[in-house]
Design a protein around this motif. Structure first.
Motif, PDB file in Angstrom:
ATOM      1  N   SER A 807      10.877  -6.861   3.945  1.00  0.00           N
ATOM      2  CA  SER A 807       9.774  -6.429   3.089  1.00  0.00           C
ATOM      3  C   SER A 807       8.502  -6.306   3.910  1.00  0.00           C
ATOM      4  CB  SER A 807       9.565  -7.418   1.951  1.00  0.00           C
ATOM      5  OG  SER A 807       9.148  -8.668   2.473  1.00  0.00           O
ATOM      6  N   HIS A 808       7.561  -5.547   3.392  1.00  0.00           N
ATOM      7  CA  HIS A 808       6.262  -5.386   4.061  1.00  0.00           C
ATOM      8  C   HIS A 808       5.241  -6.211   3.298  1.00  0.00           C
ATOM      9  CE1 HIS A 808       2.494  -3.456   5.304  1.00  0.00           C
ATOM     10  NE2 HIS A 808       3.151  -3.119   6.402  1.00  0.00           N
ATOM     11  N   PRO A 809       4.344  -6.910   4.017  1.00  0.00           N
ATOM     12  CA  PRO A 809       3.379  -7.784   3.328  1.00  0.00           C
ATOM     13  C   PRO A 809       2.546  -7.083   2.269  1.00  0.00           C
ATOM     14  CG  PRO A 809       3.382  -8.238   5.678  1.00  0.00           C
ATOM     15  CD  PRO A 809       4.249  -7.027   5.475  1.00  0.00           C
ATOM     16  N   LEU A 812       4.655  -1.788   1.454  1.00  0.00           N
ATOM     17  CA  LEU A 812       4.920  -0.425   1.920  1.00  0.00           C
ATOM     18  C   LEU A 812       6.423  -0.232   2.112  1.00  0.00           C
ATOM     19  CD1 LEU A 812       2.140   0.163   4.641  1.00  0.00           C
ATOM     20  CD2 LEU A 812       2.035   0.530   2.180  1.00  0.00           C
ATOM     21  N   THR A 813       6.910   0.934   1.707  1.00  0.00           N
ATOM     22  CA  THR A 813       8.312   1.255   1.938  1.00  0.00           C
ATOM     23  C   THR A 813       8.539   1.549   3.416  1.00  0.00           C
ATOM     24  OG1 THR A 813       8.002   3.624   1.621  1.00  0.00           O
ATOM     25  CG2 THR A 813       8.410   2.290  -0.372  1.00  0.00           C
ATOM     26  N   ASN A 814       9.804   1.647   3.808  1.00  0.00           N
ATOM     27  CA  ASN A 814      10.112   1.962   5.207  1.00  0.00           C
ATOM     28  C   ASN A 814       9.514   3.301   5.616  1.00  0.00           C
ATOM     29  OD1 ASN A 814      11.525  -0.415   5.592  1.00  0.00           O
ATOM     30  ND2 ASN A 814      13.513   0.483   5.052  1.00  0.00           N
ATOM     31  N   ARG A 815       9.619   4.292   4.728  1.00  0.00           N
ATOM     32  CA  ARG A 815       9.068   5.611   5.064  1.00  0.00           C
ATOM     33  C   ARG A 815       7.553   5.557   5.154  1.00  0.00           C
ATOM     34  NH1 ARG A 815      11.321   9.287   7.654  1.00  0.00           N
ATOM     35  NH2 ARG A 815      13.090   9.445   6.221  1.00  0.00           N
ATOM     36  N   GLU A 816       6.923   4.793   4.256  1.00  0.00           N
ATOM     37  CA  GLU A 816       5.460   4.653   4.319  1.00  0.00           C
ATOM     38  C   GLU A 816       5.038   3.935   5.600  1.00  0.00           C
ATOM     39  OE1 GLU A 816       4.612   4.511  -0.519  1.00  0.00           O
ATOM     40  OE2 GLU A 816       4.781   2.649   0.634  1.00  0.00           O
ATOM     41  N   GLN A 817       5.842   3.008   6.071  1.00  0.00           N
ATOM     42  CA  GLN A 817       5.528   2.346   7.329  1.00  0.00           C
ATOM     43  C   GLN A 817       5.595   3.328   8.499  1.00  0.00           C
ATOM     44  OE1 GLN A 817       7.591  -1.509   7.852  1.00  0.00           O
ATOM     45  NE2 GLN A 817       7.989  -1.472   5.646  1.00  0.00           N
ATOM     46  N   SER A 849      -0.061   7.122  -1.361  1.00  0.00           N
ATOM     47  CA  SER A 849       0.471   5.814  -1.738  1.00  0.00           C
ATOM     48  C   SER A 849      -0.024   4.720  -0.795  1.00  0.00           C
ATOM     49  CB  SER A 849       2.004   5.849  -1.723  1.00  0.00           C
ATOM     50  OG  SER A 849       2.535   4.574  -2.027  1.00  0.00           O
ATOM     51  N   ILE A 850      -0.085   5.019   0.484  1.00  0.00           N
ATOM     52  CA  ILE A 850      -0.577   4.048   1.476  1.00  0.00           C
ATOM     53  C   ILE A 850      -2.036   3.705   1.196  1.00  0.00           C
ATOM     54  CG2 ILE A 850      -1.178   3.749   3.920  1.00  0.00           C
ATOM     55  CD1 ILE A 850       1.349   5.431   4.544  1.00  0.00           C
ATOM     56  N   LEU A 851      -2.834   4.736   0.931  1.00  0.00           N
ATOM     57  CA  LEU A 851      -4.251   4.498   0.637  1.00  0.00           C
ATOM     58  C   LEU A 851      -4.400   3.586  -0.578  1.00  0.00           C
ATOM     59  CD1 LEU A 851      -5.757   8.080   1.143  1.00  0.00           C
ATOM     60  CD2 LEU A 851      -6.001   6.133   2.650  1.00  0.00           C
ATOM     61  N   LEU A 872       0.131  -4.947   9.809  1.00  0.00           N
ATOM     62  CA  LEU A 872       0.394  -3.890   8.844  1.00  0.00           C
ATOM     63  C   LEU A 872       1.363  -2.847   9.378  1.00  0.00           C
ATOM     64  CD1 LEU A 872      -3.199  -3.256   7.411  1.00  0.00           C
ATOM     65  CD2 LEU A 872      -1.265  -4.251   6.182  1.00  0.00           C
ATOM     66  N   LEU A 873       1.401  -2.708  10.709  1.00  0.00           N
ATOM     67  CA  LEU A 873       2.303  -1.730  11.317  1.00  0.00           C
ATOM     68  C   LEU A 873       3.712  -2.304  11.393  1.00  0.00           C
ATOM     69  CD1 LEU A 873       0.189  -0.276  14.254  1.00  0.00           C
ATOM     70  CD2 LEU A 873       0.988   0.934  12.223  1.00  0.00           C
ATOM     71  N   PRO A 874       4.718  -1.475  11.200  1.00  0.00           N
ATOM     72  CA  PRO A 874       6.097  -1.970  11.331  1.00  0.00           C
ATOM     73  C   PRO A 874       6.391  -2.345  12.771  1.00  0.00           C
ATOM     74  CG  PRO A 874       6.057   0.430  11.141  1.00  0.00           C
ATOM     75  CD  PRO A 874       4.657  -0.037  10.872  1.00  0.00           C
ATOM     76  N   ASN A 875       7.366  -3.225  12.939  1.00  0.00           N
ATOM     77  CA  ASN A 875       7.769  -3.623  14.291  1.00  0.00           C
ATOM     78  C   ASN A 875       8.356  -2.440  15.028  1.00  0.00           C
ATOM     79  OD1 ASN A 875       7.053  -6.309  13.881  1.00  0.00           O
ATOM     80  ND2 ASN A 875       9.047  -6.800  12.985  1.00  0.00           N
ATOM     81  N   THR A 876       8.058  -2.389  16.331  1.00  0.00           N
ATOM     82  CA  THR A 876       8.631  -1.309  17.144  1.00  0.00           C
ATOM     83  C   THR A 876       9.933  -1.774  17.751  1.00  0.00           C
ATOM     84  OG1 THR A 876       7.311  -2.113  19.007  1.00  0.00           O
ATOM     85  CG2 THR A 876       6.395  -0.335  17.702  1.00  0.00           C
TER      86      THR A 876
END
Length: 876
Positions: A807-809, A812-817, A849-851, A872-876
């Motif tokens: 999950s994102h804190p 955000l969905t995976n695509r939004e990330q 949606s992100i905004l 906030l950024l997904p892990n690389t």
């Protein structure tokens, strides 16, 4: 002609093309004095002036820099609203956004140049930070030049540069000219190129000075530019030399009329002669300056101290005969002339003007100059100087012993004058200073002394603020009835004196105290404080309302309100670059995630705050407490060490709002570990404070974990319990589990399910614990299941180390990330669509949606959030 700078020039031109696409950049152009930084930026500006807006400003080497000097020059060159705001000497809150808006245009991108930022005032450094942090979403190239060999790690510029987004920052370090480069300049061949390289080290300024000197050989290798400049000055006429020496004590662009009447020959003739010799240059506004700062300093060094004093006296006299002379120059020349009367008269005025536009560091500098002459001041003026310097220094510098000592000096002087009102005011400030330093006991001592004095004085705004601070101290230490009583006295007095500052401060205290004792009436006080603070632009007061309201919402488990207030507060703090408040509030966001059972999210967010540099103990403490607690529940190695460190930090504040949660976590850890002896010490320490001084949710938590440790507890010591804990007291564990679940408290729901003991309950508790990655709770559930012989029905546990939460804190969905990662580098919607193989319309929906989820109004706001909250950024 630029020599050996083609690569650097091409880099700048390429960055301008990228800026045209809406992805700006900061260029840090560095190198030693004389290396050619100005020549490069002038050549760049000349090349692109037809296709870009050029706006530049220069920092000057005054004793105290001009507040926002370069920024005002930049604004003036942009024209329109910016120029109008500059002429009005508007503050940063209006000026900075106006410059950003005016300079950023895809059709005509902006080139903003700030030269010599190693001399910058703090307002200009704030501008560099303000623009630099937003640059990746702007059509601007910001070029800042400075001498990297003249600033150390303690220089404030270093902290500002550390706050800039690394992906948008480009470093260009100019190197000395090579043999071939010098050969291109050595047209006359009067010196060998080898000799010039040996003497100059390839420094372009030294090279051109040597080539401009007379003679056909270098008989003695000059050891410094001073010798080169002296050689040139000795070959011009005596009047020109005198003119240059006088001008060398003016470190700002020079209006020739300032020098009128100081020489037998007309100053414009003397200036033209010096320009013709290549020693001075003139800008488009007719102002003159030395061709290089090194030349000015070398010229000034020719003068004895007495000669410098005499020249400063003449320049001061000229300025004093003018209408509305520049205060910064007045103070500069008054100090140079050792004219204490002029310094003591004009430095405080200059400080006040600087403070009015938010240039508190420069206000501090002017007051420090006045304090150099304080022995010539009368007692009242001396006391005022000390207290004003302490105030400005407390805003712009570290609150060190010098600031404390200045307040103590003011107290002594006011006491000698019999001004008990001023003594009380300065004692109140000493209290506040010690509180900011985390020395709560000293802060309270000084506040007690201040209040004692004010009790015997008539009503005043200063007295009202002392009462409001007393209210704040009671509120921070969970003495809410006292906080409300003192705060209401302050509010009544504030109304009598029409003091908005006191009213905003006291309403916040009273509202917080009411809320933290469970009375929703406090919401009206908080809302009134918030509206008034917003209306008057009191940004830190706005931040304080959001902070206290967030604490209430989290502590009283109103998670919907907490989500909204934290989102609004973090957005506000980020927008206004209130970093310390931002990270404090993010710490409370971590508290919220912990309370919701989102343990890995809480850990990630809290660790992000702890990784930030230059944060005070108080600003990091909420995150530090959450991090320790999350690690206990996650079963992380080193959790107890983190908990001990959090306790040391909390104890140093002396405030129960920090101490109680940490001690309660020790009791919880003991329940999880099966070490009740450890728990008793911490439980008794909290009980010694008394139930009336601790919020009921905190006391209920302590009571529950104390029970789980098997301690013999006297129920009445814990006060009234909130509804879920009332079910526990009544033995209604299933109802308690449902109550916690209804509030969204997954961890507590799972724990109570486990205590219910039914097969279904154990399986459910284990499943929730696995989802949360709460290892100790998973282990307890599994052990019970093994005893009951139902382990086969348990959810599959991950093998080896637990993986990161999916999950994102911020939800955000995976695509939004994925889209967020592209936004972070300034990509347009079409570029994101191309990169992710999605339609532009789909990307626009994701961006919208992100905004919404980040409570951001623009892509720039999103970029600022990412800079402050890299998690906030997904892990690389």
């Amino acid at each position: 002609m630029l020599i050996e700078r083609a690569s650097e020039l091409k880099t700048l031109q390429g960055l301008l093309e990228t800026a045209r696409l809406g992805r700006g950049s900061v260029v840090l152009l560095t190198g030693e004095a004389g290396i050619g930084k100005t020549s490069l930026v002038e050549a760049f500006a000349a090349d692109v002036h037809n296709c870009a807006q050029i706006a530049s400003g220069m920092c000057d080497a005054l004793f105290t820099p001009r507040p926002l000097g370069p920024v005002l020059e930049i604004a003036a060159s942009l024209g329109g609203e910016c120029a109008e705001l500059a002429s009005m000497r508007s503050g940063a809150d209006r000026l900075f956004p106006a410059i950003l808006s005016a300079a950023s245009s895809p059709d005509r991108p902006g080139v903003v140049i700030i030269e010599d930022i190693h001399w910058a005032d703090f307002g200009t450094l704030d501008f560099l930070r303000f623009l630099g942090r937003r640059i990746s979403a702007l059509s601007i190239v910001l070029v800042a030049t400075y001498r990297d060999d003249e600033i150390d790690q303690a220089h404030p510029l270093h902290q500002v540069l550390g706050d800039l987004p690394s992906k948008s920052v480009h470093h260009i370090t100019l190197k000395p000219l090579s043999f071939d480069g010098i050969a291109q300049l050595n047209h006359s061949k009067k010196f060998s190129t080898d000799e010039i390289l040996s003497v100059s080290g390839g420094n372009p300024f030294f090279v051109t000075e040597l080539l401009a000197s007379q003679g056909n050989e270098i008989t003695v290798a000059p050891r410094s530019v001073r010798e080169v400049v002296n050689g040139r000055l000795n070959r011009i006429t005596a009047p020109e030399r005198s003119f240059l020496e006088t001008a060398s004590l003016i470190p700002v662009p020079i209006d020739l009329t300032l020098l009128d009447g100081l020489f037998e020959e007309p100053v414009d003739i003397l200036a033209k002669g010096c320009i013709g010799h290549g020693l001075l240059k003139q800008d488009g506004d007719g102002l003159i300056r030395f061709r290089h700062e090194l030349a000015r300093l070398a010229t000034a060094d020719r003068l004895t101290r007495n000669e410098q004093t005499e020249i400063h006296e003449k320049l001061l006299a000229t300025l004093l005969n003018r209408d509305d002379p520049p205060l910064d120059q007045l103070v500069h020349h008054a100090a140079g002339a050792l004219n204490s009367a002029a310094v003591l008269e004009y430095a405080p005025i200059a400080a006040r003007r600087a403070a009015e536009i938010g240039a508190h560091r420069e206000a501090t500098g002017h007051l420090a100059t006045a304090l150099d002459f304080v022995s010539d001041a009368d007692t009242e003026l001396a006391a005022t100087l000390y207290e004003n310097w302490a105030y400005e220094a407390g805003l712009s510098l570290q609150i060190d012993d010098d600031v404390i000592d200045a307040r103590q000096h003011a107290v002594s002087l006011w006491r000698a004058l019999g001004r008990t009102d001023k003594v009380g005011e300065n004692l109140r400030w000493l209290s506040r200073l010690y509180w900011y330093r985390g020395e709560a006991s000293k802060a309270l001592q000084f506040l007690d002394r201040a209040v004692e004095i004010f009790e015997n004085e008539g009503a005043s705004a200063e007295k009202a603020m002392a009462f409001s601070m007393r209210s704040q101290f009671h509120m921070l230490n969970d003495r809410m009835p006292e906080a409300i009583a003192w705060g209401e006295r302050a509010i009544d007095m504030a109304a009598a004196f029409d003091s908005d500052d006191v009213l905003i401060h006291a309403l916040n205290n009273v509202g917080s105290a009411k809320l933290l004792r469970g009375s929703v009436e406090g919401l009206a006080d908080m809302e009134r404080s918030l509206q008034l603070a917003r209306k008057l632009g009191r940004h830190e007061d706005v931040a304080r309302v959001y902070t206290n309201l967030s604490e209430y919402a989290v502590e009283f488990r109103d998670f919907a309100l907490a989500e909204q207030v934290l989102s609004d507060g973090i957005a506000f703090d980020t927008e206004h670059d209130l970093d310390s408040w931002t990270f404090y509030l993010i710490g409370w966001l971590a508290h919220l995630r912990l309370a919701q059972g989102r343990l890995t999210d809480a850990e990630t967010i809290a660790q992000g705050v702890m990784d930030r540099r230059n944060q005070t103990l108080l600003m990091k403490l909420p995150a530090q407490i959450v991090l320790a607690k999350a690690r206990v529940r996650l079963g992380r190695p080193g959790a107890h060490t983190a908990l001990s460190e959090a306790l040391r930090a909390a104890l140093s504040t002396g405030e129960s709002q920090y101490i109680v949660p940490v001690r309660t976590t020790f009791v919880e850890a003991a329940a999880l570990d099966g070490t009740p002896s450890v728990a008793e010490e911490h439980l008794n320490a909290v009980l010694s404070v008394g139930k009336d001084s601790v919020m009921n949710w905190r006391m209920a938590e302590l009571w529950f974990w104390g029970l789980r440790c098997g301690l013999d507890l006297e129920r009445r010591m814990f006060g009234d319990l909130p509804p879920p804990y009332q079910h526990i007291e009544a033995g209604e564990l299933d109802a308690a589990a449902r109550a916690f679940g209804g509030l969204g408290m997954k961890y507590h729901e799972a724990y109570l399910r486990m205590l219910c003991g039914g097969h279904t309950d154990i399986i459910s508790a284990h499943r929730i614990a696995v989802e949360m990655q709460a290892r100790p709770l998973v282990t307890q559930c599994r052990n019970i299941a093994i005893e009951r012989g139902i382990q086969g029905a348990l959810a599959q546990e991950p093998r080896g180390p637990y993986s990161a939460a999916r999950s994102h804190p911020m939800g955000l969905t995976n695509r939004e990330q994925e889209v967020l990662r592209e936004l972070a580098v300034g990509a347009t919607n079409q570029e994101i669509a191309d990169a992710l193989s999605r339609s532009r319309r789909t990307v626009e929906n994701h961006v919208s949606s992100i905004l919404k989820k980040l409570n951001a109004t623009s892509r720039t706001d999103v970029i600022l959030r990412i800079q402050n909250e890299p998690w906030l950024l997904p892990n690389t």
